[in-house]
Motif scaffolding. Structure first.
Motif, PDB file in Angstrom:
ATOM      1  N   GLY A  94       0.783  -1.227   0.000  1.00  0.00           N
ATOM      2  CA  GLY A  94       0.000   0.000   0.000  1.00  0.00           C
ATOM      3  C   GLY A  94       0.813   1.274   0.000  1.00  0.00           C
ATOM      4  N   VAL A  95       2.135   1.160  -0.002  1.00  0.00           N
ATOM      5  CA  VAL A  95       2.997   2.342   0.020  1.00  0.00           C
ATOM      6  C   VAL A  95       2.858   3.080  -1.308  1.00  0.00           C
ATOM      7  N   SER A  96       2.620   4.398  -1.222  1.00  0.00           N
ATOM      8  CA  SER A  96       2.386   5.189  -2.432  1.00  0.00           C
ATOM      9  C   SER A  96       3.648   5.843  -2.974  1.00  0.00           C
ATOM     10  N   CYS A  97       4.709   5.927  -2.146  1.00  0.00           N
ATOM     11  CA  CYS A  97       5.948   6.556  -2.587  1.00  0.00           C
ATOM     12  C   CYS A  97       7.049   6.244  -1.581  1.00  0.00           C
ATOM     13  N   VAL A  98       8.274   6.125  -2.082  1.00  0.00           N
ATOM     14  CA  VAL A  98       9.447   5.991  -1.222  1.00  0.00           C
ATOM     15  C   VAL A  98      10.338   7.192  -1.497  1.00  0.00           C
ATOM     16  N   ILE A  99      10.724   7.867  -0.427  1.00  0.00           N
ATOM     17  CA  ILE A  99      11.636   9.006  -0.508  1.00  0.00           C
ATOM     18  C   ILE A  99      12.913   8.595   0.209  1.00  0.00           C
ATOM     19  N   ALA A 100      14.066   8.853  -0.413  1.00  0.00           N
ATOM     20  CA  ALA A 100      15.332   8.522   0.235  1.00  0.00           C
ATOM     21  C   ALA A 100      16.403   9.515  -0.190  1.00  0.00           C
ATOM     22  N   GLU A 101      17.464   9.546   0.600  1.00  0.00           N
ATOM     23  CA  GLU A 101      18.633  10.352   0.202  1.00  0.00           C
ATOM     24  C   GLU A 101      19.153   9.837  -1.119  1.00  0.00           C
ATOM     25  N   THR A 102      19.369   8.525  -1.192  1.00  0.00           N
ATOM     26  CA  THR A 102      19.797   7.873  -2.430  1.00  0.00           C
ATOM     27  C   THR A 102      19.201   6.466  -2.485  1.00  0.00           C
ATOM     28  N   PHE A 103      19.109   5.954  -3.700  1.00  0.00           N
ATOM     29  CA  PHE A 103      18.628   4.593  -3.935  1.00  0.00           C
ATOM     30  C   PHE A 103      19.715   3.791  -4.627  1.00  0.00           C
ATOM     31  N   ALA A 104      19.732   2.496  -4.368  1.00  0.00           N
ATOM     32  CA  ALA A 104      20.554   1.609  -5.183  1.00  0.00           C
ATOM     33  C   ALA A 104      19.981   1.673  -6.600  1.00  0.00           C
ATOM     34  N   ARG A 105      20.835   1.756  -7.588  1.00  0.00           N
ATOM     35  CA  ARG A 105      20.386   1.971  -8.971  1.00  0.00           C
ATOM     36  C   ARG A 105      19.456   0.881  -9.484  1.00  0.00           C
ATOM     37  N   ILE A 106      19.736  -0.381  -9.198  1.00  0.00           N
ATOM     38  CA  ILE A 106      18.868  -1.449  -9.711  1.00  0.00           C
ATOM     39  C   ILE A 106      17.503  -1.388  -9.028  1.00  0.00           C
ATOM     40  N   PHE A 107      17.460  -1.024  -7.751  1.00  0.00           N
ATOM     41  CA  PHE A 107      16.178  -0.865  -7.066  1.00  0.00           C
ATOM     42  C   PHE A 107      15.392   0.280  -7.712  1.00  0.00           C
ATOM     43  N   TYR A 108      16.077   1.374  -7.995  1.00  0.00           N
ATOM     44  CA  TYR A 108      15.432   2.532  -8.627  1.00  0.00           C
ATOM     45  C   TYR A 108      14.746   2.098  -9.926  1.00  0.00           C
ATOM     46  N   ARG A 109      15.491   1.396 -10.760  1.00  0.00           N
ATOM     47  CA  ARG A 109      14.944   0.963 -12.053  1.00  0.00           C
ATOM     48  C   ARG A 109      13.808  -0.037 -11.869  1.00  0.00           C
ATOM     49  N   ASN A 110      13.981  -0.993 -10.956  1.00  0.00           N
ATOM     50  CA  ASN A 110      12.919  -1.969 -10.705  1.00  0.00           C
ATOM     51  C   ASN A 110      11.649  -1.289 -10.194  1.00  0.00           C
ATOM     52  N   ALA A 111      11.806  -0.292  -9.330  1.00  0.00           N
ATOM     53  CA  ALA A 111      10.638   0.416  -8.788  1.00  0.00           C
ATOM     54  C   ALA A 111       9.857   1.098  -9.914  1.00  0.00           C
ATOM     55  N   ILE A 112      10.545   1.804 -10.765  1.00  0.00           N
ATOM     56  CA  ILE A 112       9.866   2.466 -11.882  1.00  0.00           C
ATOM     57  C   ILE A 112       9.228   1.416 -12.795  1.00  0.00           C
ATOM     58  N   ASN A 113       9.944   0.335 -13.064  1.00  0.00           N
ATOM     59  CA  ASN A 113       9.419  -0.715 -13.940  1.00  0.00           C
ATOM     60  C   ASN A 113       8.111  -1.304 -13.444  1.00  0.00           C
ATOM     61  N   ILE A 114       7.906  -1.347 -12.123  1.00  0.00           N
ATOM     62  CA  ILE A 114       6.658  -1.920 -11.597  1.00  0.00           C
ATOM     63  C   ILE A 114       5.659  -0.838 -11.190  1.00  0.00           C
ATOM     64  N   GLY A 115       6.025   0.440 -11.392  1.00  0.00           N
ATOM     65  CA  GLY A 115       5.100   1.537 -11.129  1.00  0.00           C
ATOM     66  C   GLY A 115       5.083   2.035  -9.699  1.00  0.00           C
ATOM     67  N   LEU A 116       6.187   1.861  -8.962  1.00  0.00           N
ATOM     68  CA  LEU A 116       6.297   2.398  -7.601  1.00  0.00           C
ATOM     69  C   LEU A 116       7.052   3.717  -7.652  1.00  0.00           C
ATOM     70  N   PRO A 117       6.395   4.832  -7.322  1.00  0.00           N
ATOM     71  CA  PRO A 117       7.083   6.126  -7.346  1.00  0.00           C
ATOM     72  C   PRO A 117       8.153   6.218  -6.252  1.00  0.00           C
ATOM     73  N   ILE A 118       9.343   6.662  -6.636  1.00  0.00           N
ATOM     74  CA  ILE A 118      10.427   6.881  -5.676  1.00  0.00           C
ATOM     75  C   ILE A 118      11.101   8.201  -6.013  1.00  0.00           C
ATOM     76  N   ILE A 119      11.509   8.926  -4.965  1.00  0.00           N
ATOM     77  CA  ILE A 119      12.109  10.242  -5.163  1.00  0.00           C
ATOM     78  C   ILE A 119      13.354  10.366  -4.298  1.00  0.00           C
ATOM     79  N   GLU A 120      14.445  10.787  -4.920  1.00  0.00           N
ATOM     80  CA  GLU A 120      15.656  11.104  -4.168  1.00  0.00           C
ATOM     81  C   GLU A 120      15.585  12.554  -3.716  1.00  0.00           C
ATOM     82  N   CYS A 121      15.730  12.769  -2.413  1.00  0.00           N
ATOM     83  CA  CYS A 121      15.736  14.125  -1.865  1.00  0.00           C
ATOM     84  C   CYS A 121      16.394  14.072  -0.489  1.00  0.00           C
ATOM     85  N   PRO A 122      17.713  14.339  -0.433  1.00  0.00           N
ATOM     86  CA  PRO A 122      18.424  14.259   0.847  1.00  0.00           C
ATOM     87  C   PRO A 122      17.829  15.150   1.942  1.00  0.00           C
ATOM     88  N   GLU A 123      17.386  16.354   1.586  1.00  0.00           N
ATOM     89  CA  GLU A 123      16.836  17.265   2.588  1.00  0.00           C
ATOM     90  C   GLU A 123      15.551  16.707   3.198  1.00  0.00           C
TER      91      GLU A 123
END
Length: 162
Positions: free
Chosen positions: A78-107
């Motif tokens: 049920g998670v609608s978005c993951v926000i992180a300082e940084t993501f592992a690159r393969i996780f980033y790509r897999n998340a987009i591929n399955i339609g899970l929004p993720i945003i890098e934002c250190p602040e």
């Protein structure tokens, strides 16, 4: 597109083995995977998470193995978005591929606490912490990535284009 929900907060190096432990990889059913999401780092996550909630983490979220099961479990929980300082690159790509929004934002990763109510505007990249009355500028999704997310993943997006 927007995401609004309560935050679950985690630290650095949350790897795919704690997002979805390897002992559950014999299933590819999203609903089954969701029942074990985060259980090795947060036993109560699956009992407390509600549709639309968010995960906020520090550096290197999704490191470890390249299993697509990890973002699937998070999305199915049920998670609608993951926000992180940084993501592992393969996780980033897999998340987009399955339609899970993720945003890098250190602040935002530093300024948002567990339990805060947060809203994310995917068009602008603005992350608003409604609890603390603060905002952060995350990276907006390019239009093609927004289309993939709206389509619930890359395969659906490609199938819709045909």
């Amino acid at each position: 597109m927007r995401a609004i929900g309560t935050v679950f907060k985690y630290g650095d190096n949350v790897d795919t083995d704690v997002i979805i432990p390897a002992r559950y990889l014999n299933s590819s059913d999203p609903k089954e995977l969701a029942t074990h999401c985060m259980e090795d780092i947060d036993k109560e996550f699956v009992n407390r998470v509600k549709q639309g909630d968010l995960i906020v983490a520090d550096k290197n979220f999704g490191c470890g193995s390249s299993r697509e099961h990890a973002p699937i479990a998070i999305k199915a929980a049920g998670v609608s978005c993951v926000i992180a300082e940084t993501f592992a690159r393969i996780f980033y790509r897999n998340a987009i591929n399955i339609g899970l929004p993720i945003i890098e934002c250190p602040e935002a990763a530093k300024g948002i606490q567990a339990g805060d109510q947060v809203e994310v505007d995917f068009d602008s990249g603005i992350i608003t912490n409604k609890t603390q009355g603060t905002s952060f500028q995350g990276q907006a999704f390019p239009e093609f990535m927004q289309k993939i997310i709206k389509s619930e993943g890359l395969i659906n997006y490609i199938n819709q284009k045909q």
